[in-house]
Design a protein around this motif. Structure first.
Motif, PDB file in Angstrom:
ATOM      1  N   ARG A  14       0.805  -1.229   0.000  1.00  0.00           N
ATOM      2  CA  ARG A  14       0.000   0.000   0.000  1.00  0.00           C
ATOM      3  C   ARG A  14       0.836   1.277   0.000  1.00  0.00           C
ATOM      4  NH1 ARG A  14      -0.235  -2.022   5.048  1.00  0.00           N
ATOM      5  NH2 ARG A  14       0.222  -0.636   6.768  1.00  0.00           N
ATOM      6  N   HIS A  15       1.999   1.280   0.656  1.00  0.00           N
ATOM      7  CA  HIS A  15       2.836   2.485   0.655  1.00  0.00           C
ATOM      8  C   HIS A  15       3.374   2.799  -0.739  1.00  0.00           C
ATOM      9  CE1 HIS A  15       5.805  -0.724   1.103  1.00  0.00           C
ATOM     10  NE2 HIS A  15       6.689   0.121   0.616  1.00  0.00           N
ATOM     11  N   GLN A  16       3.583   1.769  -1.566  1.00  0.00           N
ATOM     12  CA  GLN A  16       4.031   1.982  -2.944  1.00  0.00           C
ATOM     13  C   GLN A  16       2.890   2.453  -3.837  1.00  0.00           C
ATOM     14  OE1 GLN A  16       7.022   1.698  -4.268  1.00  0.00           O
ATOM     15  NE2 GLN A  16       8.159   0.696  -2.650  1.00  0.00           N
ATOM     16  N   LEU A  17       1.671   2.016  -3.498  1.00  0.00           N
ATOM     17  CA  LEU A  17       0.513   2.283  -4.338  1.00  0.00           C
ATOM     18  C   LEU A  17      -0.075   3.668  -4.108  1.00  0.00           C
ATOM     19  CD1 LEU A  17      -1.211  -1.175  -3.832  1.00  0.00           C
ATOM     20  CD2 LEU A  17      -0.007  -0.427  -5.866  1.00  0.00           C
ATOM     21  N   ARG A  18      -0.097   4.096  -2.883  1.00  0.00           N
ATOM     22  CA  ARG A  18      -0.771   5.318  -2.449  1.00  0.00           C
ATOM     23  C   ARG A  18      -1.570   6.012  -3.517  1.00  0.00           C
ATOM     24  NH1 ARG A  18       2.341   7.468   2.738  1.00  0.00           N
ATOM     25  NH2 ARG A  18       2.330   5.390   3.538  1.00  0.00           N
ATOM     26  N   ASP A  19      -1.529   7.277  -3.586  1.00  0.00           N
ATOM     27  CA  ASP A  19      -2.415   8.042  -4.446  1.00  0.00           C
ATOM     28  C   ASP A  19      -2.085   7.948  -5.935  1.00  0.00           C
ATOM     29  OD1 ASP A  19      -3.823   8.948  -2.232  1.00  0.00           O
ATOM     30  OD2 ASP A  19      -2.398  10.575  -1.901  1.00  0.00           O
ATOM     31  N   ARG A  20      -0.913   7.487  -6.278  1.00  0.00           N
ATOM     32  CA  ARG A  20      -0.522   7.544  -7.684  1.00  0.00           C
ATOM     33  C   ARG A  20      -1.008   6.377  -8.524  1.00  0.00           C
ATOM     34  NH1 ARG A  20       4.343   4.708  -8.884  1.00  0.00           N
ATOM     35  NH2 ARG A  20       5.147   3.719  -7.037  1.00  0.00           N
ATOM     36  N   ILE A  21      -1.402   5.279  -7.884  1.00  0.00           N
ATOM     37  CA  ILE A  21      -1.837   4.102  -8.636  1.00  0.00           C
ATOM     38  C   ILE A  21      -3.224   3.678  -8.171  1.00  0.00           C
ATOM     39  CG2 ILE A  21      -1.362   1.670  -9.165  1.00  0.00           C
ATOM     40  CD1 ILE A  21       1.628   2.371  -8.819  1.00  0.00           C
ATOM     41  N   LYS A  22      -4.137   3.626  -9.113  1.00  0.00           N
ATOM     42  CA  LYS A  22      -5.495   3.183  -8.816  1.00  0.00           C
ATOM     43  C   LYS A  22      -5.547   1.662  -8.923  1.00  0.00           C
ATOM     44  CE  LYS A  22     -10.262   3.447 -10.213  1.00  0.00           C
ATOM     45  NZ  LYS A  22     -11.252   3.902 -11.138  1.00  0.00           N
ATOM     46  N   ILE A  23      -6.154   1.028  -7.927  1.00  0.00           N
ATOM     47  CA  ILE A  23      -6.305  -0.423  -7.933  1.00  0.00           C
ATOM     48  C   ILE A  23      -7.733  -0.760  -8.347  1.00  0.00           C
ATOM     49  CG2 ILE A  23      -6.244  -2.535  -6.554  1.00  0.00           C
ATOM     50  CD1 ILE A  23      -3.536  -1.146  -6.854  1.00  0.00           C
ATOM     51  N   CYS A  52       4.193  -1.433  -9.901  1.00  0.00           N
ATOM     52  CA  CYS A  52       4.400  -0.091  -9.335  1.00  0.00           C
ATOM     53  C   CYS A  52       5.626   0.574  -9.948  1.00  0.00           C
ATOM     54  CB  CYS A  52       4.565  -0.163  -7.819  1.00  0.00           C
ATOM     55  SG  CYS A  52       3.069  -0.573  -6.921  1.00  0.00           S
ATOM     56  N   ASP A  53       6.703  -0.184 -10.077  1.00  0.00           N
ATOM     57  CA  ASP A  53       7.925   0.358 -10.682  1.00  0.00           C
ATOM     58  C   ASP A  53       7.680   0.799 -12.118  1.00  0.00           C
ATOM     59  OD1 ASP A  53       9.330  -0.154  -8.352  1.00  0.00           O
ATOM     60  OD2 ASP A  53      10.349  -1.944  -9.139  1.00  0.00           O
ATOM     61  N   ALA A  54       6.857   0.060 -12.833  1.00  0.00           N
ATOM     62  CA  ALA A  54       6.577   0.374 -14.234  1.00  0.00           C
ATOM     63  C   ALA A  54       5.671   1.597 -14.381  1.00  0.00           C
ATOM     64  CB  ALA A  54       5.931  -0.821 -14.926  1.00  0.00           C
ATOM     65  N   MET A  55       5.015   1.991 -13.284  1.00  0.00           N
ATOM     66  CA  MET A  55       4.098   3.126 -13.315  1.00  0.00           C
ATOM     67  C   MET A  55       4.597   4.228 -12.383  1.00  0.00           C
ATOM     68  SD  MET A  55       0.370   1.222 -13.400  1.00  0.00           S
ATOM     69  CE  MET A  55       0.614   0.222 -11.931  1.00  0.00           C
ATOM     70  N   ALA A  56       5.824   4.641 -12.588  1.00  0.00           N
ATOM     71  CA  ALA A  56       6.462   5.612 -11.699  1.00  0.00           C
ATOM     72  C   ALA A  56       5.676   6.913 -11.574  1.00  0.00           C
ATOM     73  CB  ALA A  56       7.882   5.891 -12.172  1.00  0.00           C
ATOM     74  N   THR A  57       4.998   7.306 -12.627  1.00  0.00           N
ATOM     75  CA  THR A  57       4.241   8.558 -12.581  1.00  0.00           C
ATOM     76  C   THR A  57       2.751   8.335 -12.349  1.00  0.00           C
ATOM     77  OG1 THR A  57       3.980   8.574 -14.980  1.00  0.00           O
ATOM     78  CG2 THR A  57       5.888   9.738 -14.074  1.00  0.00           C
ATOM     79  N   GLY A  58       2.363   7.101 -12.095  1.00  0.00           N
ATOM     80  CA  GLY A  58       0.967   6.795 -11.825  1.00  0.00           C
ATOM     81  C   GLY A  58       0.369   5.908 -12.889  1.00  0.00           C
ATOM     82  N   GLY A  59      -0.825   5.413 -12.585  1.00  0.00           N
ATOM     83  CA  GLY A  59      -1.514   4.547 -13.531  1.00  0.00           C
ATOM     84  C   GLY A  59      -2.553   3.709 -12.840  1.00  0.00           C
ATOM     85  N   ARG A  60      -2.874   2.577 -13.456  1.00  0.00           N
ATOM     86  CA  ARG A  60      -3.912   1.692 -12.949  1.00  0.00           C
ATOM     87  C   ARG A  60      -3.385   0.262 -12.930  1.00  0.00           C
ATOM     88  NH1 ARG A  60      -7.309   2.469 -16.716  1.00  0.00           N
ATOM     89  NH2 ARG A  60      -6.891   0.557 -17.851  1.00  0.00           N
ATOM     90  N   LEU A  61      -3.631  -0.419 -11.825  1.00  0.00           N
ATOM     91  CA  LEU A  61      -3.314  -1.833 -11.690  1.00  0.00           C
ATOM     92  C   LEU A  61      -4.630  -2.580 -11.544  1.00  0.00           C
ATOM     93  CD1 LEU A  61      -1.354  -4.216 -11.298  1.00  0.00           C
ATOM     94  CD2 LEU A  61      -1.345  -3.670  -8.855  1.00  0.00           C
ATOM     95  N   THR A  62      -4.912  -3.448 -12.495  1.00  0.00           N
ATOM     96  CA  THR A  62      -6.125  -4.249 -12.445  1.00  0.00           C
ATOM     97  C   THR A  62      -5.743  -5.663 -12.035  1.00  0.00           C
ATOM     98  OG1 THR A  62      -7.117  -2.927 -14.204  1.00  0.00           O
ATOM     99  CG2 THR A  62      -8.124  -5.069 -13.757  1.00  0.00           C
ATOM    100  N   VAL A  63      -6.399  -6.147 -10.992  1.00  0.00           N
ATOM    101  CA  VAL A  63      -6.134  -7.481 -10.470  1.00  0.00           C
ATOM    102  C   VAL A  63      -7.401  -8.306 -10.647  1.00  0.00           C
ATOM    103  CG1 VAL A  63      -5.384  -8.815  -8.486  1.00  0.00           C
ATOM    104  CG2 VAL A  63      -4.589  -6.462  -8.753  1.00  0.00           C
ATOM    105  N   ARG A  64      -7.251  -9.459 -11.292  1.00  0.00           N
ATOM    106  CA  ARG A  64      -8.386 -10.353 -11.530  1.00  0.00           C
ATOM    107  C   ARG A  64      -8.060 -11.731 -10.977  1.00  0.00           C
ATOM    108  NH1 ARG A  64      -8.289  -7.347 -16.268  1.00  0.00           N
ATOM    109  NH2 ARG A  64     -10.302  -6.450 -16.826  1.00  0.00           N
ATOM    110  N   ALA A  65      -9.055 -12.356 -10.392  1.00  0.00           N
ATOM    111  CA  ALA A  65      -8.947 -13.757  -9.996  1.00  0.00           C
ATOM    112  C   ALA A  65     -10.244 -14.422 -10.430  1.00  0.00           C
ATOM    113  CB  ALA A  65      -8.749 -13.898  -8.494  1.00  0.00           C
ATOM    114  N   ARG A  66     -10.090 -15.558 -11.104  1.00  0.00           N
ATOM    115  CA  ARG A  66     -11.287 -16.253 -11.567  1.00  0.00           C
ATOM    116  C   ARG A  66     -11.015 -17.743 -11.643  1.00  0.00           C
ATOM    117  NH1 ARG A  66     -11.823 -17.099 -17.421  1.00  0.00           N
ATOM    118  NH2 ARG A  66      -9.788 -16.810 -18.339  1.00  0.00           N
TER     119      ARG A  66
END
Length: 156
Positions: A14-23, A52-66
Motif C-alpha cells: 500500500r505504501h508503494q501504491l498510495r495516491d498515484r496508482i489506482k487499484i 508499481c515500478d513500471a508506473m512511476a508517474t501513476g496509472g492503474r493496476l487491475t487485479v483479476r482472480a477467476r
C-alpha cells in the motif's frame, strides 16, 4: 484462498501504491488451491511491486482472480511502461533485468515458485502501454478447502 493472498499483498504494498496508482479489483469466487501461502503471497507481492515500478508517474493496476478449468487464474495488468518485445522472452531468466537497480532475480524466483506449485505464468506486454502477468494454479484435490499443505516437491 488466493483472493486473501491478493488482498494481503496489496495491503503490504500500500505504501508503494498510495495516491498515484489506482487499484481495480475483479476478485471472483475461486476454488481453493493447494499451496504454500507465504510463497504465493511472495509471487503476488513481487508482481505488484514490479507493476508499481513500471508506473512511476501513476496509472492503474487491475487485479483479476477467476475460476478456470482445473484451477484458478490470477492476473495483474498495469498501464505502465511495458516491456520491449525483444526483452519479453527473457524476463523469467535469472539475472535478466531492464531496471537500473535490481538483481534480475525477482521474476526468476516468481517463475520457480509457480512451477513448484504445478502452475504456469505468462506475460503479455506492449511497450508504452503496459504489461499483463497471468498465472494459473491447480485447484486443490479432494474436498474444497481441504488443507493447505505443500505440493509434492515444493520448497518450504
Amino acid at each position: 484462498d488466493l483472493n486473501e493472498g491478493v488482498e494481503s499483498a496489496l495491503m503490504i504494498a500500500r505504501h508503494q501504491l498510495r495516491d498515484r496508482i489506482k487499484i481495480v479489483r475483479h476478485l471472483g469466487t475461486v476454488p481453493k488451491v493447494r499451496c504454500m501461502p507465504s510463497q504465493i503471497n511472495q509471487v503476488f507481492l513481487n508482481l505488484i511491486l514490479n507493476a508499481c515500478d513500471a508506473m512511476a508517474t501513476g496509472g492503474r493496476l487491475t487485479v483479476r482472480a477467476r475460476a478456470v478449468a482445473g484451477g484458478v487464474e490470477v492476473e495483474f495488468a498495469d498501464t505502465g511502461a511495458g516491456i520491449p518485445a525483444a526483452d519479453l522472452p527473457r524476463i523469467f531468466d535469472p539475472f535478466f533485468s531492464t531496471k537500473e537497480k535490481g538483481t534480475g532475480l525477482g521474476l526468476s524466483v516468481v517463475y520457480g515458485i509457480v512451477q513448484r506449485h504445478g502452475g504456469t505464468i505468462e506475460a503479455d506486454s506492449v511497450a508504452g502501454q503496459g504489461t499483463r502477468m497471468r498465472l494459473r494454479l491447480p485447484q486443490a484435490a479432494g474436498r474444497a478447502g481441504a488443507g493447505l499443505a505443500a505440493p509434492a516437491g515444493a520448497a518450504s
